[in-house]
Design a protein around this motif. Structure first.
Motif, mmCIF file in Angstrom:
data_model
loop_
_atom_site.group_PDB
_atom_site.id
_atom_site.type_symbol
_atom_site.label_atom_id
_atom_site.label_comp_id
_atom_site.label_asym_id
_atom_site.label_seq_id
_atom_site.Cartn_x
_atom_site.Cartn_y
_atom_site.Cartn_z
ATOM 1 N N LYS A 26 1.162 -1.031 -0.231
ATOM 2 C CA LYS A 26 0.615 -0.116 -0.069
ATOM 3 C C LYS A 26 1.029 1.347 0.134
ATOM 4 O O LYS A 26 0.488 2.138 -0.616
ATOM 5 N N GLY A 27 2.333 1.039 0.653
ATOM 6 C CA GLY A 27 3.136 2.048 0.708
ATOM 7 C C GLY A 27 4.682 1.577 0.338
ATOM 8 O O GLY A 27 4.158 0.605 -0.216
ATOM 9 N N MET A 28 5.384 2.182 0.415
ATOM 10 C CA MET A 28 6.522 2.281 -0.260
ATOM 11 C C MET A 28 6.805 0.884 0.601
ATOM 12 O O MET A 28 7.227 0.848 1.856
ATOM 13 N N GLU A 29 8.230 0.188 0.089
ATOM 14 C CA GLU A 29 9.220 -0.561 0.877
ATOM 15 C C GLU A 29 10.152 -0.563 0.413
ATOM 16 O O GLU A 29 10.763 -1.239 -1.033
ATOM 17 N N GLU A 30 11.306 -0.867 0.818
ATOM 18 C CA GLU A 30 12.599 -1.392 0.354
ATOM 19 C C GLU A 30 13.326 -2.420 1.676
ATOM 20 O O GLU A 30 12.910 -2.077 2.737
ATOM 21 N N VAL A 31 14.215 -2.911 0.680
ATOM 22 C CA VAL A 31 14.448 -4.382 1.345
ATOM 23 C C VAL A 31 16.378 -3.955 1.120
ATOM 24 O O VAL A 31 16.708 -3.190 0.408
ATOM 25 N N PHE A 32 16.973 -4.203 2.231
ATOM 26 C CA PHE A 32 18.610 -4.025 2.384
ATOM 27 C C PHE A 32 19.068 -5.646 2.392
ATOM 28 O O PHE A 32 18.909 -5.702 3.708
ATOM 29 N N MET A 33 19.479 -6.264 1.957
ATOM 30 C CA MET A 33 20.619 -7.695 2.282
ATOM 31 C C MET A 33 21.494 -7.600 2.683
ATOM 32 O O MET A 33 22.967 -6.865 2.267
ATOM 33 N N ILE A 34 21.827 -8.030 4.086
ATOM 34 C CA ILE A 34 23.105 -7.795 4.818
ATOM 35 C C ILE A 34 23.706 -9.270 4.628
ATOM 36 O O ILE A 34 24.798 -9.181 4.820
ATOM 37 N N SER A 35 22.733 -10.628 4.409
ATOM 38 C CA SER A 35 23.757 -11.891 4.370
ATOM 39 C C SER A 35 22.821 -12.995 3.312
ATOM 40 O O SER A 35 21.756 -12.502 3.464
ATOM 41 N N GLY A 36 23.812 -13.687 3.029
ATOM 42 C CA GLY A 36 22.342 -14.969 1.972
ATOM 43 C C GLY A 36 22.217 -14.481 0.959
ATOM 44 O O GLY A 36 22.172 -12.929 0.169
ATOM 45 N N ASP A 37 21.141 -15.378 0.902
ATOM 46 C CA ASP A 37 20.927 -14.596 -1.205
ATOM 47 C C ASP A 37 18.687 -14.501 -0.993
ATOM 48 O O ASP A 37 18.740 -15.152 0.281
ATOM 49 N N LEU A 38 18.157 -14.333 -1.772
ATOM 50 C CA LEU A 38 16.812 -14.165 -1.493
ATOM 51 C C LEU A 38 16.402 -13.967 -3.715
ATOM 52 O O LEU A 38 16.891 -12.533 -3.916
ATOM 53 N N GLU A 39 15.728 -14.159 -3.787
ATOM 54 C CA GLU A 39 15.665 -15.082 -5.547
ATOM 55 C C GLU A 39 13.930 -14.227 -5.370
ATOM 56 O O GLU A 39 13.117 -14.387 -4.480
ATOM 57 N N THR A 40 14.093 -13.020 -5.697
ATOM 58 C CA THR A 40 12.333 -11.959 -5.873
ATOM 59 C C THR A 40 12.612 -11.109 -7.165
ATOM 60 O O THR A 40 13.673 -10.699 -8.008
ATOM 61 N N GLU A 41 11.204 -11.246 -7.322
ATOM 62 C CA GLU A 41 10.645 -10.356 -8.795
ATOM 63 C C GLU A 41 11.591 -10.845 -9.562
ATOM 64 O O GLU A 41 12.866 -9.603 -10.419
ATOM 65 N N GLY A 42 12.299 -11.971 -10.253
ATOM 66 C CA GLY A 42 13.162 -12.248 -11.233
ATOM 67 C C GLY A 42 14.648 -11.794 -10.917
ATOM 68 O O GLY A 42 15.678 -11.956 -11.878
ATOM 69 N N HIS A 43 15.336 -11.846 -9.920
ATOM 70 C CA HIS A 43 16.381 -11.145 -9.561
ATOM 71 C C HIS A 43 16.179 -11.677 -8.571
ATOM 72 O O HIS A 43 16.121 -11.909 -7.659
ATOM 73 N N HIS A 44 17.674 -11.907 -8.606
ATOM 74 C CA HIS A 44 18.898 -12.352 -7.290
ATOM 75 C C HIS A 44 19.928 -12.364 -6.583
ATOM 76 O O HIS A 44 20.820 -11.576 -6.395
ATOM 77 N N MET A 45 19.279 -11.663 -5.280
ATOM 78 C CA MET A 45 19.755 -10.795 -4.837
ATOM 79 C C MET A 45 20.753 -11.694 -3.511
ATOM 80 O O MET A 45 20.718 -12.384 -3.320
ATOM 81 N N HIS A 46 21.850 -10.084 -2.905
ATOM 82 C CA HIS A 46 22.750 -11.181 -2.595
ATOM 83 C C HIS A 46 22.856 -9.603 -1.367
ATOM 84 O O HIS A 46 22.891 -8.963 -1.377
ATOM 85 N N ALA A 47 24.046 -10.674 -0.630
ATOM 86 C CA ALA A 47 24.904 -9.038 0.419
ATOM 87 C C ALA A 47 24.971 -8.180 0.102
ATOM 88 O O ALA A 47 25.314 -8.219 -1.359
ATOM 89 N N GLY A 48 24.456 -7.018 0.044
ATOM 90 C CA GLY A 48 24.877 -5.898 0.429
ATOM 91 C C GLY A 48 23.720 -4.657 -1.339
ATOM 92 O O GLY A 48 24.205 -4.099 -1.484
ATOM 93 N N ASP A 49 22.732 -5.971 -1.530
ATOM 94 C CA ASP A 49 22.133 -5.712 -2.553
ATOM 95 C C ASP A 49 21.461 -4.973 -1.514
ATOM 96 O O ASP A 49 20.783 -5.221 -0.954
ATOM 97 N N TYR A 50 19.650 -3.862 -2.818
ATOM 98 C CA TYR A 50 18.702 -3.170 -2.323
ATOM 99 C C TYR A 50 17.760 -3.478 -3.417
ATOM 100 O O TYR A 50 18.206 -3.488 -4.324
ATOM 101 N N LEU A 51 16.658 -3.143 -3.084
ATOM 102 C CA LEU A 51 15.549 -3.443 -3.645
ATOM 103 C C LEU A 51 14.176 -2.251 -2.935
ATOM 104 O O LEU A 51 13.964 -2.334 -1.777
ATOM 105 N N ARG A 52 13.853 -1.795 -3.619
ATOM 106 C CA ARG A 52 12.470 -0.574 -3.821
ATOM 107 C C ARG A 52 11.332 -0.936 -4.515
ATOM 108 O O ARG A 52 11.528 -1.664 -5.184
ATOM 109 N N ALA A 53 10.400 -0.853 -3.965
ATOM 110 C CA ALA A 53 9.309 -0.930 -3.928
ATOM 111 C C ALA A 53 8.701 -0.327 -4.168
ATOM 112 O O ALA A 53 8.140 -0.066 -3.092
ATOM 113 N N ALA A 54 7.734 0.297 -5.121
ATOM 114 C CA ALA A 54 7.069 1.396 -5.303
ATOM 115 C C ALA A 54 5.546 1.512 -4.776
ATOM 116 O O ALA A 54 5.059 0.146 -4.662
ATOM 117 N N PRO A 55 4.616 2.558 -4.772
ATOM 118 C CA PRO A 55 2.981 1.813 -3.901
ATOM 119 C C PRO A 55 2.912 1.709 -4.665
ATOM 120 O O PRO A 55 2.698 1.518 -6.011
#
Length: 218
Positions: free
Chosen positions: A144-173
């Protein structure tokens, strides 16, 4: 079938589905089935479970007008349920939460959990620490509002991207986060608009998990 684990009753399943609906965690065919299941017993039970606490609260409020608790009692209650500050010296206006302090809450799936770091009513954002074990799945949810994610460690596969430590994601409202998975486990910081954070649904699910674990230990 695990002989030490009691079979799930229709009520258990209904409560779990109700929590998943509250978390906005159903997607695709599952969401469609819940939306159109008006007559089946599970659908009726799920809606009953979702509305039970609201109905009980309304009946209680109608019978017993709210009374403001004494300030000392209110402070004592919040001191029990709020994260405790560390004993490290601090100046007034500062709050510290150690890595081993605070409360972790399991999310649906059993391999992911959250720790609320900051959720102040006068703040537009909630700060959350996320953790996932290998194979942990984060269910779909709406923003409903903005959401931001910062990876500290490990991995996360989301929205067609494979994120790792240091990666950043912002999702718009207005966006929707689809199913995400951590193959090797992860830890991340999430800053999300307060209206995104499903406090009540997470609380219901946490209560359900505690109840089921208690039954299994018997």
């Amino acid at each position: 079938m695990n002989p030490t684990r009691p079979p799930s009753s229709s009520r258990d399943l209904a409560q779990e589905f109700a929590c998943l609906v509250g978390l906005d965690a159903l997607d695709g065919a599952e969401a469609s089935a819940m939306e159109h299941c008006h007559e089946c017993p599970l659908g009726l039970a799920a809606r009953a479970a979702m509305g039970y606490d609201e109905t009980l609260a309304e009946m209680t409020a109608a019978s017993y007008p709210p009374i403001a608790p004494p300030a000392a009692l209110k402070d004592a209650i919040f001191s029990k349920i709020s994260p405790k500050e560390t004993s490290a010296p601090s100046k007034q206006g500062y709050f510290f939460l150690g890595d081993q302090e605070g409360t972790w809450t399991d999310l649906p799936g059993g391999k992911v959990r959250v720790k609320i770091l900051s959720d102040l009513e006068d703040s537009p954002h909630t700060l959350v620490l996320l953790e996932a074990d290998p194979g942990g799945v984060f269910f779909p949810h709406a923003h409903k509002g903005m959401e931001e994610v910062f990876m500290i460690s490990g991995d996360l596969e989301t929205e067609g991207h494979h994120m790792h430590a240091g990666d950043y994601l912002r999702a718009a409202p207005g966006t929707r986060h689809h199913r995400a998975i951590s193959h090797g486990g992860c830890r991340a910081i999430m800053v999300t608009a307060r209206e995104n954070h499903p406090r009540r649904a997470i609380g219901l699910y946490a209560g359900l998990v505690r109840s089921l674990r208690s039954l299994r230990r018997r």
